[in-house]
Design a protein around this motif. Structure first.
Motif, PDB file in Angstrom:
ATOM      1  N   ALA A  16       3.212  41.448  -7.832  1.00 49.67           N
ATOM      2  CA  ALA A  16       3.661  41.228  -9.216  1.00 49.67           C
ATOM      3  C   ALA A  16       2.586  41.676 -10.199  1.00 49.67           C
ATOM      4  N   ASP A  17       1.324  41.360  -9.900  1.00 48.46           N
ATOM      5  CA  ASP A  17       0.217  41.794 -10.762  1.00 48.46           C
ATOM      6  C   ASP A  17       0.133  43.319 -10.782  1.00 48.46           C
ATOM      7  N   LEU A  18       0.305  43.938  -9.627  1.00 48.24           N
ATOM      8  CA  LEU A  18       0.262  45.398  -9.535  1.00 48.24           C
ATOM      9  C   LEU A  18       1.375  46.020 -10.378  1.00 48.24           C
ATOM     10  N   LYS A  19       2.558  45.462 -10.295  1.00 47.29           N
ATOM     11  CA  LYS A  19       3.696  45.960 -11.081  1.00 47.29           C
ATOM     12  C   LYS A  19       3.415  45.834 -12.579  1.00 47.29           C
ATOM     13  N   ALA A  20       2.816  44.721 -12.985  1.00 43.35           N
ATOM     14  CA  ALA A  20       2.509  44.502 -14.410  1.00 43.35           C
ATOM     15  C   ALA A  20       1.469  45.514 -14.911  1.00 43.35           C
ATOM     16  N   PHE A  21       0.436  45.767 -14.103  1.00 41.53           N
ATOM     17  CA  PHE A  21      -0.583  46.733 -14.520  1.00 41.53           C
ATOM     18  C   PHE A  21      -0.004  48.146 -14.565  1.00 41.53           C
TER      19      PHE A  21
END
Length: 155
Positions: A16-21
């Motif tokens: 999820a963090d990767l998708k947001a970045f």
């Protein structure tokens, strides 16, 4: 390539963090283009801030992609045994016989406030491989702490 152990929820958090970045990338490019339109780049604070943010985001993306690619997802419910391992929930008794409960988890999902400690922490390192009845000595900033392994669960 060394695997990074984690629970499924830690893996989900990383992705999820990767998708947001990754979603932030086009916004940063737009900010850079807009700042360039203002003229002289040598004294353009907006441009320099956007370029700095771009560097931070790209570094975060590279780090997260590395962790996701090396992820080894472990389901504690599928584990068993009489020794403390990654994913185990351990109840220890402190020097005052006060029970404390900790789950050994990956770095991404650790949160000491709720009893989830990273397998890389001094406490987890001391606990891994121990059995019920074993004494554990942990060096903490305030000195030495002693614990007795009371219960090992895989939940």
């Amino acid at each position: 390539m060394q695997k990074v152990p984690m629970l499924a929820e830690g893996y989900e958090k990383l992705t999820a963090d990767l998708k947001a970045f990754r979603a932030e990338r086009p916004l940063i490019v737009d900010a850079i283009e807009e700042a360039r339109a203002h003229g002289d780049l040598s004294e353009n604070a907006e441009y320099h801030a956007a370029k700095e943010r771009q560097g931070q985001v790209e570094a975060q993306i590279a780090d997260l992609e590395d962790k996701v690619s090396r992820a080894q997802i472990i389901d504690p419910a599928s584990l068993s045994g009489d020794r403390v391992v990654f994913g185990a929930t351990v109840t220890v008794l402190d020097e005052d016989d006060k029970p404390l409960k900790y789950q050994i988890v990956g770095q991404a999902e650790s949160d000491a406030k709720v009893g989830r400690v990273s397998y890389e922490s001094p406490l987890a390192r001391a606990l891994i491989g121990k059995s019920v009845g074993d004494e554990v000595e942990v060096t903490v900033p305030s000195g030495e702490k002693f614990y007795l392994v009371d219960k090992i669960e895989f939940i």
